[in-house]
Design an enzyme around this catalytic site. Structure first.
Site, PDB file in Angstrom:
ATOM      1  N   GLY A 201      12.999  39.072  27.532  1.00  0.00           N
ATOM      2  CA  GLY A 201      11.721  38.480  27.896  1.00  0.00           C
ATOM      3  C   GLY A 201      11.831  36.956  27.908  1.00  0.00           C
ATOM      4  O   GLY A 201      12.534  36.406  28.742  1.00  0.00           O
TER       5      GLY A 201
ATOM      6  N   SER B 142      20.051  38.846  27.469  1.00  0.00           N
ATOM      7  CA  SER B 142      19.174  37.966  28.223  1.00  0.00           C
ATOM      8  C   SER B 142      18.469  37.027  27.232  1.00  0.00           C
ATOM      9  O   SER B 142      19.118  36.300  26.494  1.00  0.00           O
ATOM     10  CB  SER B 142      18.215  38.818  29.056  1.00  0.00           C
ATOM     11  OG  SER B 142      17.620  38.083  30.076  1.00  0.00           O
ATOM     12  N   TRP B 143      17.123  37.012  27.192  1.00  0.00           N
ATOM     13  CA  TRP B 143      16.444  36.227  26.161  1.00  0.00           C
ATOM     14  C   TRP B 143      16.902  36.663  24.764  1.00  0.00           C
ATOM     15  O   TRP B 143      16.979  35.856  23.843  1.00  0.00           O
ATOM     16  CB  TRP B 143      14.926  36.364  26.292  1.00  0.00           C
ATOM     17  CG  TRP B 143      14.193  36.063  25.018  1.00  0.00           C
ATOM     18  CD1 TRP B 143      13.579  36.952  24.194  1.00  0.00           C
ATOM     19  CD2 TRP B 143      14.017  34.770  24.406  1.00  0.00           C
ATOM     20  NE1 TRP B 143      13.033  36.307  23.106  1.00  0.00           N
ATOM     21  CE2 TRP B 143      13.289  34.973  23.215  1.00  0.00           C
ATOM     22  CE3 TRP B 143      14.412  33.481  24.750  1.00  0.00           C
ATOM     23  CZ2 TRP B 143      12.946  33.933  22.359  1.00  0.00           C
ATOM     24  CZ3 TRP B 143      14.070  32.429  23.902  1.00  0.00           C
ATOM     25  CH2 TRP B 143      13.341  32.661  22.721  1.00  0.00           C
TER      26      TRP B 143
ATOM     27  N   ASP C  63      25.132  38.584  38.305  1.00  0.00           N
ATOM     28  CA  ASP C  63      23.852  38.402  37.608  1.00  0.00           C
ATOM     29  C   ASP C  63      23.109  37.245  38.267  1.00  0.00           C
ATOM     30  O   ASP C  63      23.524  36.088  38.174  1.00  0.00           O
ATOM     31  CB  ASP C  63      24.124  38.108  36.129  1.00  0.00           C
ATOM     32  CG  ASP C  63      22.857  38.130  35.277  1.00  0.00           C
ATOM     33  OD1 ASP C  63      21.768  37.855  35.809  1.00  0.00           O
ATOM     34  OD2 ASP C  63      22.985  38.389  34.063  1.00  0.00           O
TER      35      ASP C  63
ATOM     36  N   HIS D 256      22.381  42.023  36.326  1.00  0.00           N
ATOM     37  CA  HIS D 256      21.812  41.652  35.036  1.00  0.00           C
ATOM     38  C   HIS D 256      21.411  42.852  34.174  1.00  0.00           C
ATOM     39  O   HIS D 256      21.330  42.737  32.958  1.00  0.00           O
ATOM     40  CB  HIS D 256      20.567  40.782  35.280  1.00  0.00           C
ATOM     41  CG  HIS D 256      19.939  40.228  34.048  1.00  0.00           C
ATOM     42  ND1 HIS D 256      20.516  39.229  33.298  1.00  0.00           N
ATOM     43  CD2 HIS D 256      18.758  40.530  33.423  1.00  0.00           C
ATOM     44  CE1 HIS D 256      19.731  38.920  32.270  1.00  0.00           C
ATOM     45  NE2 HIS D 256      18.661  39.699  32.319  1.00  0.00           N
TER      46      HIS D 256
END
Length: 325
Positions: A54, A121-122, A274, A302
């Site tokens: 996120g 990711s985040w 990605d 991704h």
């Protein structure tokens, strides 16, 4: 950035059977927030905490399937305002450093002296910042789709460069914003996502989430219905973090802090294609960490569930367990 476990129809990787949590509850972490926590696997197993993407995406039962329930004590939680945490979408008392404190409070809650930190990711951003704040508490980092909250990374995805690869999706993303505000799309969306009109928030949240989802996989599957409540919470929290650049003191804060964690073993899994978190950041991170191994997946984007990414993460979690308790 989004955690993205959009299912790839080409993927046939066998994950571990989904284990049911033996403990799940909401923890009061202050500032009006209660975070949802679930603990599964083996009570005396190797502890690992899972950090979702996120910011604001929330966790998923799918994530439990990366861990052998006979070997791991698995801690999943929804970060502040996300998923089943309460209240959903709350921005007050919701910063990167609040989340770092929450992770450390969770470690104490489960009674782990040290633990592995698994984030994509985040989640990779948060994992690196947590490790730099508490290096003595991290036995290993397992990271995917590296994102370090720099202006260059945000500009790539929200400034138009990625839109040249996905022009149809980009056109839908910019459509709700008047042309005279498109020089700062994060700010323009944030203003609307924090307006008093909840219907307006939901209206603009959907294209925000669709933009990320459309770029997540090398071979995207069919898009499903997008729940308005989920989209609103996700987009509000994510834009809140991005407009404040994660409350970092400097643009290169994560890279500058890597000497603090140079002793920690790390596995980095990165899709070659990605489009959300370009591979150059993963390469820089790997070069700066002497105990890191980089797995550049040649036929992936991704998404967590893409076959090569899934296989590399499973292999990492089936390697020799680092005893941390």
């Amino acid at each position: 950035m989004i955690w993205a476990h959009v299912m790839d129809p080409m993927a046939e990787t066998r994950l571990f059977p989904q284990s049911e949590p033996f403990r799940r509850n909401h923890l009061d972490v202050g500032d009006g927030h209660e975070i949802y926590v679930e603990i599964s696997g083996r009570a005396d197993g190797e502890p690992v905490v899972v950090l979702h993407g996120g910011p604001g995406a929330g966790t998923s039962p799918y994530l439990r399937r990366f861990f052998d329930p006979d070997r791991y004590l698995v801690v999943l939680f929804d970060q502040r305002g996300a998923g089943r945490s309460r209240p959903r979408g709350r921005l007050e008392g919701n910063t990167t450093w609040d989340l770092v404190r929450d992770i450390e409070a969770l470690r104490a809650y489960v009674g782990a002296e040290r633990w592995q930190v698994f984030g994509g990711s985040w989640g990779s951003t948060l994992a690196l910042l947590y490790a730099q704040a508490h290096p003595e508490r991290v036995s290993r980092l397992i990271l995917r789709g590296i994102f370090t909250m720099t202006q260059a990374e945000l500009a790539w995805f929200y400034g138009g460069a990625a839109g040249k690869i996905f022009p149809e999706a980009w056109a839908e993303f910019v459509a709700p914003i008047p042309e005279d505000e498109r020089d700062d799309l994060i700010g323009a969306y944030y203003r609307r996502l924090t307006s008093p009109d909840e219907a307006e928030q939901v209206r603009v949240a959907r294209p925000w989430v669709r933009w990320e989802s459309s770029c997540a996989a090398l071979r995207p599957g069919p898009s499903g219905l997008l729940d308005g409540s989920y989209a609103r919470a996700f987009a509000r929290i994510e834009s809140h973090y991005f407009v404040h650049q994660g409350w970092l003191e400097r643009d290169d804060q994560i890279m500058a802090g890597l000497p603090k964690i140079s002793h920690i073993p790390a596995v980095i899994v990165q899709g070659r294609y990605d489009m959300i978190c370009p591979p150059v950041t993963a390469l820089k991170l790997s070069d700066a960490l002497p105990n890191a191994e980089l797995h550049m997946i040649p036929d992936a984007g991704h998404a967590l569930s893409e076959k090569g990414i899934t296989e590399a993460l499973l292999k990492a979690m089936q390697s020799q367990v680092v005893r941390s308790r």
